[in-house]
Design a protein around this motif. Structure first.
Motif, PDB file in Angstrom:
ATOM      1  N   GLY A 359       0.790  -1.221   0.000  1.00  0.00           N
ATOM      2  CA  GLY A 359       0.000   0.000   0.000  1.00  0.00           C
ATOM      3  C   GLY A 359       0.818   1.264   0.000  1.00  0.00           C
ATOM      4  N   HIS A 360       2.003   1.247   0.641  1.00  0.00           N
ATOM      5  CA  HIS A 360       2.780   2.476   0.782  1.00  0.00           C
ATOM      6  C   HIS A 360       3.949   2.584  -0.185  1.00  0.00           C
ATOM      7  CE1 HIS A 360       0.693   2.175   4.689  1.00  0.00           C
ATOM      8  NE2 HIS A 360       0.747   3.496   4.694  1.00  0.00           N
ATOM      9  N   VAL A 361       4.340   1.467  -0.810  1.00  0.00           N
ATOM     10  CA  VAL A 361       5.508   1.517  -1.703  1.00  0.00           C
ATOM     11  C   VAL A 361       5.145   1.067  -3.118  1.00  0.00           C
ATOM     12  CG1 VAL A 361       7.851   0.657  -2.100  1.00  0.00           C
ATOM     13  CG2 VAL A 361       7.088   1.148   0.234  1.00  0.00           C
ATOM     14  N   LEU A 362       4.565  -0.128  -3.223  1.00  0.00           N
ATOM     15  CA  LEU A 362       4.368  -0.720  -4.542  1.00  0.00           C
ATOM     16  C   LEU A 362       3.331   0.026  -5.365  1.00  0.00           C
ATOM     17  CD1 LEU A 362       4.493  -4.522  -3.657  1.00  0.00           C
ATOM     18  CD2 LEU A 362       6.311  -3.081  -4.581  1.00  0.00           C
ATOM     19  N   GLN A 363       2.141   0.232  -4.812  1.00  0.00           N
ATOM     20  CA  GLN A 363       1.083   0.877  -5.597  1.00  0.00           C
ATOM     21  C   GLN A 363       1.436   2.298  -6.020  1.00  0.00           C
ATOM     22  OE1 GLN A 363      -2.755   0.542  -3.792  1.00  0.00           O
ATOM     23  NE2 GLN A 363      -2.947  -1.635  -4.253  1.00  0.00           N
ATOM     24  N   PRO A 364       1.959   3.171  -5.105  1.00  0.00           N
ATOM     25  CA  PRO A 364       2.346   4.512  -5.602  1.00  0.00           C
ATOM     26  C   PRO A 364       3.461   4.472  -6.634  1.00  0.00           C
ATOM     27  CG  PRO A 364       2.107   4.512  -3.215  1.00  0.00           C
ATOM     28  CD  PRO A 364       2.062   3.080  -3.648  1.00  0.00           C
ATOM     29  N   PHE A 365       4.387   3.505  -6.512  1.00  0.00           N
ATOM     30  CA  PHE A 365       5.510   3.465  -7.439  1.00  0.00           C
ATOM     31  C   PHE A 365       5.113   2.864  -8.780  1.00  0.00           C
ATOM     32  CE2 PHE A 365       9.200   1.176  -9.208  1.00  0.00           C
ATOM     33  CZ  PHE A 365      10.044   2.258  -9.417  1.00  0.00           C
ATOM     34  N   ILE A 366       4.291   1.795  -8.763  1.00  0.00           N
ATOM     35  CA  ILE A 366       3.951   1.097 -10.000  1.00  0.00           C
ATOM     36  C   ILE A 366       2.826   1.819 -10.750  1.00  0.00           C
ATOM     37  CG2 ILE A 366       3.055  -1.066 -10.940  1.00  0.00           C
ATOM     38  CD1 ILE A 366       4.497  -2.519  -8.692  1.00  0.00           C
ATOM     39  N   LEU A 367       1.753   2.131 -10.013  1.00  0.00           N
ATOM     40  CA  LEU A 367       0.624   2.792 -10.681  1.00  0.00           C
ATOM     41  C   LEU A 367       0.904   4.258 -10.943  1.00  0.00           C
ATOM     42  CD1 LEU A 367      -2.384   1.183  -8.792  1.00  0.00           C
ATOM     43  CD2 LEU A 367      -1.446   0.567 -11.003  1.00  0.00           C
ATOM     44  N   GLY A 368       1.563   4.922  -9.975  1.00  0.00           N
ATOM     45  CA  GLY A 368       1.891   6.329 -10.168  1.00  0.00           C
ATOM     46  C   GLY A 368       0.648   7.188 -10.270  1.00  0.00           C
ATOM     47  N   ARG A 369       0.706   8.134 -11.196  1.00  0.00           N
ATOM     48  CA  ARG A 369      -0.406   9.054 -11.385  1.00  0.00           C
ATOM     49  C   ARG A 369      -1.388   8.593 -12.456  1.00  0.00           C
ATOM     50  NH1 ARG A 369       2.149  15.187 -11.081  1.00  0.00           N
ATOM     51  NH2 ARG A 369       3.031  14.993  -8.970  1.00  0.00           N
ATOM     52  N   ALA A 370      -1.128   7.436 -13.044  1.00  0.00           N
ATOM     53  CA  ALA A 370      -2.028   6.971 -14.103  1.00  0.00           C
ATOM     54  C   ALA A 370      -3.410   6.659 -13.555  1.00  0.00           C
ATOM     55  CB  ALA A 370      -1.438   5.741 -14.793  1.00  0.00           C
TER      56      ALA A 370
END
Length: 450
Positions: A359-370
């Motif tokens: 929740g705090h690392v993978l999703q913001p890094f992989i999904l980003g702003r898309a």
């Protein structure tokens, strides 16, 4: 006797003259009245004819105020609320009818949405094969066959692992139930053995009394399996045609849009597709990471069926928030029942650690702003999707919200740009002496004369 006729004749002439004098006086009075009221009477008007105008009211009559316009009499706030209210009623009615139509063809809608998600996952592979020089048909066929073979193998592997370990799991579950019974007997809750036997007997009676319901549920389960297979076939055919003729289908859909809105929709479509593709890719990567690390953790803890549980964690990851909780709880329960309280707590620690990293690392890094959707919107959309269409609705709710957010944001910016384009630009004001305008047809100064 000779003077009597003369006297009668004189009296008659005097009466005739008096009548003529009375007529003259009456005409003079009527003429004076007409002049006083506004002009001479027409030649066709008689003395006894009523006047054509309405007399003015007397000075002592009270003044009557004119009634206001009904539109102006309604307060501005009430008018705005009424205007917004009937429009909201129209939108609510449209949405209700749309949901009824979707419910009637729920299987077709869910199959097509699933095909869209699978197409978003497989489309980049088709693009890479096309760039390598393969024809579109061959690239589509290879991608389609490979993708569905892999998904079929994953499903077969899960079923095989479950069927292969079901006997061992049932024995461990029975041992865990016995240990739980002993713990309840020795716990501070003062549960007696008779109470435990009564609970078990109540469960057996409930199962025996509801045999018909269980049988009907089994028949419904057969119907569900048939619908599931039908949905898979529809999704496969839809995926094949979307992979091969996706641009043609999109261009055909654009022709159905009114010409005034076609430019905006044409710009919103590719952005919506990029958002959907980014969501599917990111979700698959995050789900694989969760499944691998949680699966390794429960495998090192010697929890049975670690591989099937890892596959379940991967599949449940496509239901945001709720799927992670359900799959993690399933792993904890299996570890608790089969290996004891300590192992169950360790499985819980592993699940929480991996989910926090996700929740705090993978999703913001992989999904980003898309894909930028607020957690509250995620929870509400998953709940609404599950109420409308069950598990399938919960799966497609979040990508639908993400795509809708992208489309609405783009259309808002596009409308603002269009408004700026149509604003007239003021012409520059000339500071020097004014130049007379050229006459039509006259040659410009310096131009060659023909």
């Amino acid at each position: 006797m000779s003077t009597l006729p003369q006297w009668v004749g004189g009296l008659g002439s005097r009466l005739h003259g008096f009548a003529a004098w009375l007529d003259d006086r009456r005409r003079a009075a009527a003429a004076a009245a007409d002049e006083h009221e506004g002009g001479p009477a027409g030649p066709s008007e008689g003395a006894d004819q009523e006047p054509d105008h309405v007399p003015a009211p007397p000075a002592y009559a009270p003044a009557v105020a004119a009634k206001p316009d009904p539109v102006a009499a309604v307060p501005w706030g009430v008018r705005v609320a009424a205007e917004a209210g009937w429009r909201l009623l129209v939108l609510a009615g449209t949405l209700f009818v749309l949901m009824r139509v979707i419910s009637a063809v729920q299987l077709v809608v869910l199959s097509f949405v699933a095909a869209l998600l699978i197409t978003a996952l497989l489309q980049p592979t088709v693009g890479r094969l096309r760039r390598l020089g393969l024809p579109r048909g061959l690239a589509t066929t290879l991608t389609f066959i490979t993708g569905f073979v892999i998904m079929g193998l994953v499903g077969w592997f899960v079923v095989w692992q479950v069927m292969d370990n079901i006997d061992n799991l049932s024995l461990r579950v029975q041992d865990g139930i016995d240990e739980l019974q002993k713990w309840l007997l020795q716990s501070p809750f003062h549960v007696t053995e008779a109470q435990i036997k009564d609970i078990a007997q109540s469960l057996r009676d409930a199962v025996g009394s509801n045999t018909e319901e269980i049988t009907s549920a089994g028949l419904e389960g057969v119907t569900v399996i048939l619908e599931f297979l039908t949905g898979i076939l529809l999704a496969m055919f839809s995926t094949l045609f979307l992979l091969h003729d996706g641009p043609k289908i999109w261009n055909w859909l654009l022709k159905l849009v009114p010409s005034a809105a076609r430019e905006g929709v044409a710009g919103a479509g590719p952005r919506a597709w990029r958002t959907l593709t980014a969501y599917v890719r990111g979700t698959v990567i995050v789900a694989m990471i969760d499944a691998i690390f949680i699966g390794l953790g429960i495998w090192f803890l010697d929890v049975p069926m670690a591989v099937p549980l890892a596959v379940f964690i991967f599949l449940f990851a496509f239901v945001p928030l709720v799927g992670a909780v359900v799959s993690g709880a399933l792993a904890v329960i299996v570890g608790l029942v089969t290996q004891g309280v300590f192992t169950g707590l360790m499985v819980l620690v592993v699940v929480l650690a991996v989910q926090q990293i996700e929740g705090h690392v993978l999703q913001p890094f992989i999904l980003g702003r898309a894909v930028r959707v607020h957690p509250l919107a995620v929870v509400l959309s998953v709940a609404a999707g599950s109420l409308v269409a069950g598990v399938g609705g919960a799966v497609v709710a979040v990508p639908l919200v993400a795509v809708t957010n992208t489309v609405v944001g783009y259309l808002r910016k596009f409308s603002q740009e269009q408004a700026l384009r149509v604003v007239p630009v003021p012409a520059p004001v000339a500071v020097g002496p004014s130049v007379p305008a050229a006459q039509p047809g006259a040659p410009e100064e310096g131009a060659p004369r023909v």
